[in-house]
Structures are given as C-alpha cells and as structure tokens.
Design a protein around this motif. Structure first.
Motif, PDB file in Angstrom:
ATOM      1  N   TYR A 240       0.849  -1.191   0.000  1.00 33.63           N
ATOM      2  CA  TYR A 240       0.000   0.000   0.000  1.00 33.63           C
ATOM      3  C   TYR A 240       0.881   1.236   0.000  1.00 33.63           C
ATOM      4  N   ILE A 241       0.678   2.121  -0.960  1.00 36.69           N
ATOM      5  CA  ILE A 241       1.429   3.372  -1.032  1.00 36.69           C
ATOM      6  C   ILE A 241       0.493   4.516  -0.653  1.00 36.69           C
ATOM      7  N   PRO A 242       0.759   5.204   0.453  1.00 37.64           N
ATOM      8  CA  PRO A 242      -0.103   6.328   0.857  1.00 37.64           C
ATOM      9  C   PRO A 242      -0.086   7.430  -0.194  1.00 37.64           C
ATOM     10  N   PRO A 243      -1.133   8.232  -0.252  1.00 40.04           N
ATOM     11  CA  PRO A 243      -1.173   9.337  -1.226  1.00 40.04           C
ATOM     12  C   PRO A 243      -0.128  10.397  -0.916  1.00 40.04           C
ATOM     13  N   ASP A 244       0.334  11.079  -1.941  1.00 38.73           N
ATOM     14  CA  ASP A 244       1.306  12.158  -1.757  1.00 38.73           C
ATOM     15  C   ASP A 244       0.744  13.240  -0.835  1.00 38.73           C
ATOM     16  N   GLY A 245       1.588  13.688   0.074  1.00 39.14           N
ATOM     17  CA  GLY A 245       1.206  14.785   0.942  1.00 39.14           C
ATOM     18  C   GLY A 245       0.287  14.420   2.090  1.00 39.14           C
ATOM     19  N   TYR A 246       0.046  13.135   2.290  1.00 42.50           N
ATOM     20  CA  TYR A 246      -0.934  12.770   3.323  1.00 42.50           C
ATOM     21  C   TYR A 246      -0.487  13.197   4.710  1.00 42.50           C
ATOM     22  N   GLU A 247       0.827  13.280   4.933  1.00 41.88           N
ATOM     23  CA  GLU A 247       1.311  13.609   6.278  1.00 41.88           C
ATOM     24  C   GLU A 247       1.017  15.051   6.678  1.00 41.88           C
ATOM     25  N   ASP A 248       0.645  15.875   5.711  1.00 37.07           N
ATOM     26  CA  ASP A 248       0.331  17.271   6.016  1.00 37.07           C
ATOM     27  C   ASP A 248      -1.113  17.447   6.480  1.00 37.07           C
ATOM     28  N   SER A 249      -1.900  16.402   6.428  1.00 39.92           N
ATOM     29  CA  SER A 249      -3.316  16.506   6.752  1.00 39.92           C
ATOM     30  C   SER A 249      -3.712  15.462   7.790  1.00 39.92           C
ATOM     31  N   PRO A 250      -4.203  15.872   8.954  1.00 33.96           N
ATOM     32  CA  PRO A 250      -4.657  14.898   9.946  1.00 33.96           C
ATOM     33  C   PRO A 250      -5.736  13.970   9.416  1.00 33.96           C
ATOM     34  N   ASP A 251      -6.646  14.498   8.619  1.00 35.23           N
ATOM     35  CA  ASP A 251      -7.701  13.651   8.074  1.00 35.23           C
ATOM     36  C   ASP A 251      -7.129  12.580   7.151  1.00 35.23           C
ATOM     37  N   ALA A 252      -6.163  12.971   6.324  1.00 32.34           N
ATOM     38  CA  ALA A 252      -5.542  12.012   5.419  1.00 32.34           C
ATOM     39  C   ALA A 252      -4.757  10.965   6.193  1.00 32.34           C
ATOM     40  N   CYS A 253      -4.112  11.366   7.274  1.00 36.36           N
ATOM     41  CA  CYS A 253      -3.406  10.398   8.120  1.00 36.36           C
ATOM     42  C   CYS A 253      -4.368   9.366   8.687  1.00 36.36           C
ATOM     43  N   GLU A 254      -5.531   9.828   9.118  1.00 33.88           N
ATOM     44  CA  GLU A 254      -6.516   8.898   9.665  1.00 33.88           C
ATOM     45  C   GLU A 254      -6.934   7.859   8.626  1.00 33.88           C
ATOM     46  N   VAL A 255      -7.078   8.286   7.383  1.00 32.21           N
ATOM     47  CA  VAL A 255      -7.432   7.348   6.315  1.00 32.21           C
ATOM     48  C   VAL A 255      -6.339   6.295   6.159  1.00 32.21           C
ATOM     49  N   VAL A 256      -5.079   6.740   6.196  1.00 29.90           N
ATOM     50  CA  VAL A 256      -3.962   5.809   6.056  1.00 29.90           C
ATOM     51  C   VAL A 256      -3.912   4.844   7.234  1.00 29.90           C
ATOM     52  N   TYR A 257      -4.108   5.339   8.452  1.00 29.47           N
ATOM     53  CA  TYR A 257      -4.079   4.454   9.625  1.00 29.47           C
ATOM     54  C   TYR A 257      -5.160   3.376   9.522  1.00 29.47           C
ATOM     55  N   GLU A 258      -6.333   3.773   9.084  1.00 28.05           N
ATOM     56  CA  GLU A 258      -7.413   2.801   8.945  1.00 28.05           C
ATOM     57  C   GLU A 258      -7.085   1.772   7.864  1.00 28.05           C
ATOM     58  N   LYS A 259      -6.485   2.234   6.783  1.00 26.44           N
ATOM     59  CA  LYS A 259      -6.101   1.320   5.713  1.00 26.44           C
ATOM     60  C   LYS A 259      -5.057   0.335   6.205  1.00 26.44           C
ATOM     61  N   ARG A 260      -4.083   0.839   6.943  1.00 26.01           N
ATOM     62  CA  ARG A 260      -3.070  -0.052   7.509  1.00 26.01           C
ATOM     63  C   ARG A 260      -3.707  -1.105   8.418  1.00 26.01           C
ATOM     64  N   ALA A 261      -4.664  -0.681   9.221  1.00 28.40           N
ATOM     65  CA  ALA A 261      -5.337  -1.625  10.113  1.00 28.40           C
ATOM     66  C   ALA A 261      -6.082  -2.688   9.320  1.00 28.40           C
ATOM     67  N   ASP A 262      -6.759  -2.275   8.265  1.00 28.28           N
ATOM     68  CA  ASP A 262      -7.446  -3.254   7.412  1.00 28.28           C
ATOM     69  C   ASP A 262      -6.470  -4.293   6.877  1.00 28.28           C
ATOM     70  N   HIS A 263      -5.274  -3.846   6.527  1.00 25.25           N
ATOM     71  CA  HIS A 263      -4.312  -4.729   5.885  1.00 25.25           C
ATOM     72  C   HIS A 263      -3.670  -5.728   6.848  1.00 25.25           C
ATOM     73  N   VAL A 264      -3.510  -5.351   8.109  1.00 24.68           N
ATOM     74  CA  VAL A 264      -2.873  -6.281   9.055  1.00 24.68           C
ATOM     75  C   VAL A 264      -3.878  -7.169   9.773  1.00 24.68           C
ATOM     76  N   ALA A 265      -5.167  -6.887   9.596  1.00 22.99           N
ATOM     77  CA  ALA A 265      -6.177  -7.545  10.425  1.00 22.99           C
ATOM     78  C   ALA A 265      -6.520  -8.948   9.931  1.00 22.99           C
ATOM     79  N   SER A 266      -5.489  -9.783   9.748  1.00 19.96           N
ATOM     80  CA  SER A 266      -5.768 -11.183   9.450  1.00 19.96           C
ATOM     81  C   SER A 266      -6.354 -11.827  10.701  1.00 19.96           C
TER      82      SER A 266
END
Length: 289
Positions: A240-266
């Motif tokens: 999974y490659i996060p979108p460019d500039g996501y670290e500048d936006s708290p909302d975008a970070c939250e999207v990435v954290y949720e995506k990461r959780a989806d991916h590890v949740a075997s």
C-alpha cells in the motif's frame, strides 16, 4: 537496566530498513484501538531527517513516533521514543535523550545507532532513559507495540539498543517482518533466528510477510520460508502506497491508519494479539539440535 518484563505487548523487528516495520506497527496499533484496547507505541531509538516535513507541528525529537502515536490516539511523549538522532545528511546527528539535546553522534547505516560509538556518559544516559521509559509503560499497563530500528542482527549483541537490548528486557513476543518485494530481505529474514541466538529465539512467535503485490511472489516467498523458518507465518500484508502529501493533513493520516489496520487484520494475527495470546516458541537455529 531492569530485568522486569512488560506485561502485555508485541515487538516488531526486521532484518533491514525499508521492510515496513512502521507500516505494520501502525496497522496493528490502530486495529487494537478499534477493539478499545489502550495502546502505547514504543521505539527505543529512532533516526529522523531534519528535512522531513511530516509532523511539522511537533518538536523535532517527537517525529520518530508521530504516526505510531497518531494511530494509537495518544500524544507523543518522550517515553514513546526516549532516544532520537536528528540527522542533516552529513553522517552525524544531533542526539536527543528524553527531549534534551546532548551533542552529536554518528548514525550506523540508514536508521540505527551503535552504542559502541557513543562516549560512556551518553551511552549511560541512553540506557537510563530507556529503562525509565519501560518502567513508565509497565506502570501504565497498556498494550505496548514495540518497533525496532533499522535492521536487527546488523550490530553486535548489546550494541543495538532498539533491536537487541530492549526486546530482551521487555520480554514480549517477537514478530519478525520481511518484505517480499525487496531483494535479499527474505534471505536475511530466514537468517535472523540463527544470527540473534538464544535467549532471543525463545521470544520469537512468528513472522509477517509485508508488501504483498501478487500471489505468485507470495507463493514463492512462502515456499522458501517454510523450509527455512522455525516459526510460523502470522500474516501476509498487502502493499500500500499512501497518497502524496498525506502527512500534512490529519484527516488524510486517519485514512492511512485505517487502511493499515485493514491490511494487518488477518484473523490469526489479530486474534492472537488482541487476546494477548501470542506465545513465544522455543526454537533452535538451523543446524542446532
């Protein structure tokens, strides 16, 4: 350092930088938070590039665990990352311990600190800070997700605070991480049980395959590791490659954290972690009886 282990948690280490330790740590942390489990991220040491624009509102020595703490929903405290080297790319870095600048130190490789290269007083300050941080985490009683730094096994035993000293003192189950797309990672991953030795191997609970992009490469990796690893696979995590500039936006970070959780949740991995049932195996290195 104290020999008292932490009560609950997991330690994530990898054979080299760039394997995706932080991505997996963030995913596990957020997945646990979804289950209303209080989580404290922990990195004994980190190396931060001063030009990194991520988490710019934070103090420079807080950047190493910005995403880990963001996924946990907790503010960055010094005990989440007691030893930080801030580098400007000249081969030396400013050392911060408990948030206090203590002078310049060399960086080993891409993301590691070699305690042997520190003056004795700085080495003692680092060890004391990590001891205090682990005591604070034990008192808090949360689930601790420990992330190593750089590559485990690349420094002599006791010279690597993040990947050797802390895992043994914390006494938590160790999960190894390998990236299926990076040349040499799987070979290095398979060699870690033999390189790290006892009693480290007693803590090893399994491994995660990270960066999965296609089924053929995953099948090849599994075939290779099934013959070489004395511990089981716990999860295969999609690339999974996060979108460019996501670290500048708290909302975008939250999207990435949720995506990461989806991916590890075997089911196997999260059931073991959330029930605190990851059980280290007593294993032997290849060639040992």
């Amino acid at each position: 350092m104290t020999d008292a282990p932490l009560p609950r948690g997991v330690t994530l280490i990898a054979p080299s930088s760039g394997t995706g330790k932080t991505a997996v740590a963030v995913g596990i942390t957020r997945a646990l938070r979804r289950q209303n489990i209080a989580v404290d991220p922990f990195k004994a040491t980190s190396v931060v590039d001063i030009s990194d624009r991520s988490s710019s509102p934070l103090k420079v020595y807080e950047r190493g665990v910005f995403h880990n703490c963001g996924a946990a929903g907790v503010p960055v405290r010094w005990w989440n990352n007691p030893v930080v080297a801030v580098t400007s790319g000249n081969g030396r870095s400013q050392l911060y311990v408990r948030g206090e600048a203590l002078g310049e130190v060399p960086v080993f490789g891409q993301d590691s600190l070699d305690l042997r290269a520190f003056p004795p007083d700085l080495r003692t300050r680092c060890l004391d800070a990590v001891t205090e941080a682990l005591a604070i985490l034990a008192e808090r009683g949360s689930f601790v997700v420990i992330e190593g730094s750089g590559g485990a096994g690349n420094l002599p035993s006791r010279a690597d605070l993040a990947n050797d000293v802390v895992p043994l003192r914390a006494g938590l189950p160790v999960v190894l991480i390998g990236n299926v797309n990076q040349e040499g990672h799987l070979t290095s991953l398979a060699g870690l049980p033999g390189v790290l030795g006892e009693p480290y191997r007693r803590l090893m609970a399994g491994y995660i395959l990270n960066g999965v992009r296609d089924s053929t490469r995953l099948a090849d990796a599994r075939e290779r590791l099934a013959q070489a690893m004395p511990i089981p696979e716990l999860a295969a995590v999609p690339s999974y490659i996060p979108p460019d500039g996501y670290e500048d936006s708290p909302d975008a970070c939250e999207v990435v954290y949720e995506k990461r959780a989806d991916h590890v949740a075997s089911p196997a991995l999260m059931a073991a972690i959330s029930s605190h049932a990851l059980t280290p195996l007593l294993v032997s290195a290849p060639g040992e009886s």
